[in-house]
Motif scaffolding. Structure first.
Motif, PDB file in Angstrom:
ATOM      1  N   GLN A 251     116.691  43.653  33.606  1.00  0.00           N
ATOM      2  CA  GLN A 251     115.925  44.637  32.844  1.00  0.00           C
ATOM      3  C   GLN A 251     116.815  45.788  32.403  1.00  0.00           C
ATOM      4  OE1 GLN A 251     112.408  45.982  34.826  1.00  0.00           O
ATOM      5  NE2 GLN A 251     111.737  47.275  33.138  1.00  0.00           N
ATOM      6  N   GLY A 260     114.465  43.889  25.211  1.00  0.00           N
ATOM      7  CA  GLY A 260     113.604  43.759  26.365  1.00  0.00           C
ATOM      8  C   GLY A 260     114.122  42.636  27.248  1.00  0.00           C
ATOM      9  N   ALA A 261     113.732  42.627  28.516  1.00  0.00           N
ATOM     10  CA  ALA A 261     114.216  41.603  29.444  1.00  0.00           C
ATOM     11  C   ALA A 261     113.792  40.204  28.996  1.00  0.00           C
ATOM     12  CB  ALA A 261     113.694  41.886  30.857  1.00  0.00           C
ATOM     13  N   ARG A 262     112.572  40.059  28.482  1.00  0.00           N
ATOM     14  CA  ARG A 262     112.102  38.745  28.035  1.00  0.00           C
ATOM     15  C   ARG A 262     112.928  38.252  26.850  1.00  0.00           C
ATOM     16  NH1 ARG A 262     105.703  38.763  27.366  1.00  0.00           N
ATOM     17  NH2 ARG A 262     106.198  36.602  26.781  1.00  0.00           N
ATOM     18  N   SER A 263     113.255  39.158  25.944  1.00  0.00           N
ATOM     19  CA  SER A 263     114.063  38.769  24.777  1.00  0.00           C
ATOM     20  C   SER A 263     115.455  38.335  25.208  1.00  0.00           C
ATOM     21  CB  SER A 263     114.153  39.929  23.786  1.00  0.00           C
ATOM     22  OG  SER A 263     112.892  40.234  23.240  1.00  0.00           O
ATOM     23  N   ARG A 265     116.344  37.146  28.154  1.00  0.00           N
ATOM     24  CA  ARG A 265     116.243  35.866  28.866  1.00  0.00           C
ATOM     25  C   ARG A 265     116.115  34.714  27.869  1.00  0.00           C
ATOM     26  NH1 ARG A 265     112.244  37.058  31.638  1.00  0.00           N
ATOM     27  NH2 ARG A 265     113.299  37.700  33.549  1.00  0.00           N
ATOM     28  N   ARG A 266     115.328  34.916  26.834  1.00  0.00           N
ATOM     29  CA  ARG A 266     115.143  33.863  25.831  1.00  0.00           C
ATOM     30  C   ARG A 266     116.446  33.589  25.070  1.00  0.00           C
ATOM     31  NH1 ARG A 266     111.505  36.162  23.340  1.00  0.00           N
ATOM     32  NH2 ARG A 266     112.618  36.986  21.555  1.00  0.00           N
ATOM     33  N   SER A 274     122.162  31.393  32.160  1.00  0.00           N
ATOM     34  CA  SER A 274     121.201  32.332  32.742  1.00  0.00           C
ATOM     35  C   SER A 274     121.905  33.632  33.116  1.00  0.00           C
ATOM     36  CB  SER A 274     120.560  31.734  33.998  1.00  0.00           C
ATOM     37  OG  SER A 274     121.499  31.664  35.059  1.00  0.00           O
ATOM     38  N   TYR A 275     121.110  34.680  33.274  1.00  0.00           N
ATOM     39  CA  TYR A 275     121.675  35.974  33.669  1.00  0.00           C
ATOM     40  C   TYR A 275     122.350  35.852  35.040  1.00  0.00           C
ATOM     41  CZ  TYR A 275     122.051  41.012  34.372  1.00  0.00           C
ATOM     42  OH  TYR A 275     122.530  42.278  34.594  1.00  0.00           O
TER      43      TYR A 275
END
Length: 334
Positions: A251, A260-263, A265-266, A274-275
């Protein structure tokens, strides 16, 4: 081939003009022209930039020119990134931005810092060539960093130590005036030490809305440049500026990249990584680097990377590399 932004050429031109040297005199015989430099996005070969700096040394007859260029240049001279960094919330954020966007100024430069026993150590590695240029460029970089410390922490703040790889020059008194006796010559790296207490002190003159707008523009400039093109590469640059024991969660990292974190990750999923994997890669790389330094014990390396005890670090390093920290050190020590 390593290239340099025309921004740095324009900074040099402004500096030599204060010595009475005309722009045309500095550019005489160079493939770089004033017409080219009118394009804010122009980039030139490092070899051309190196020759211009060496010619500037000759024309100004100032052996401390690298110090004086950085000392006298305005923030506006450094274009978009200069304004962006000056409005960062903290020095820690500013260092992260420098690492993220340094390629807008010059290719093949590595920036990073770590924290140890209350001291933050900031380092800069760049492509080496002519020793005179290398010394001048080191002067420019570290004087600029010293200025940044004072912007974020106050005009009386100074580095605890300033490390230069070249021998002590005849004009060392100019260093003493700027670095107040903290200068160290003949060192194995280029960098600064300063108190970790300065890293998270709020920057009183920041402008949050302007900072957000400048960040968006800088990201677009980086996209146009093409370095780095992926979010995994951007994160690798960002991690370089983070203390190894304090690599943030997704985040916080996403926020630093303007997502954003979701963006984030996508976008990482689209790149097939992956992060968590990127963090592990960063820690593994840092562990390998630190273990090559015989002055650090294995326990100290583990602590610097955020492990609670040496056993946990031992297990993690063996999982990453297939060997123990001790065995790795035996075969890779400097």
């Amino acid at each position: 081939m390593t290239q340099v932004s025309g921004v740095l050429v324009r900074v040099l031109l402004d500096a030599v003009q204060s010595y009475g040297v005309a722009h045309e005199a500095l550019l005489l015989g160079s493939p770089c022209t004033m017409q080219q430099l009118e394009n804010v996005a122009v980039r030139i070969d490092l070899a051309v930039f190196r020759d211009l700096n060496l010619r500037a040394l000759e024309l100004t007859a100032d052996p401390a020119l690298g110090l004086h260029v950085a000392e006298r240049a305005s923030e506006a001279a450094f274009d978009l990134v200069g304004h962006l960094v000056s409005h960062a919330p903290t020095l820690r954020d500013a260092l992260g931005l420098c690492a993220q966007f340094q390629s807008l100024f010059m290719d093949d430069v590595t920036l990073g810092f770590d924290e140890r026993d209350g001291t933050a150590r900031w380092r800069c590695a760049f492509v080496r060539g002519d020793p005179r240029f290398d010394a001048m460029w080191s002067e420019f970089i570290l004087t600029g960093m010293q200025r940044a410390l004072r912007v974020f922490a106050g005009s009386t703040v100074s580095a605890q130590a300033a490390y230069f790889e070249h021998p002590r020059p005849a004009h060392h008194a100019a260093y003493a005036r700027i670095f107040r006796g903290a200068e160290r010559f003949g060192q194995p790296f280029t960098g600064l030490d300063f108190s970790t207490q300065l890293l998270d002190r709020p920057q009183l003159h920041r402008h949050s809305e302007l900072h957000a707008m400048l960040l968006s523009q800088a990201e677009r400039a980086l996209d146009r440049l093409g370095t780095p093109t992926s979010y995994s590469e951007r994160l690798q640059h960002y991690f370089l500026a983070c203390p190894p024991a304090r690599i943030p969660d997704m985040q916080a990292a996403a926020r630093a990249l303007g997502l954003g974190a979701r963006s984030l990750r996508r976008r990482l999923a689209e790149e097939g990584v992956s992060y968590r994997e990127l963090v592990q890669t960063a820690l593994e790389s840092l562990a390998r680097h630190m273990l090559r330094d015989p002055r650090r014990s294995v326990q100290e390396v583990g602590h610097a990377l955020g492990f609670s005890d040496v056993t946990a670090f031992h297990r993690a390093f063996k999982r990453w590399t297939g060997t123990t920290p001790q065995d790795y050190r035996l075969t890779h020590a400097k």
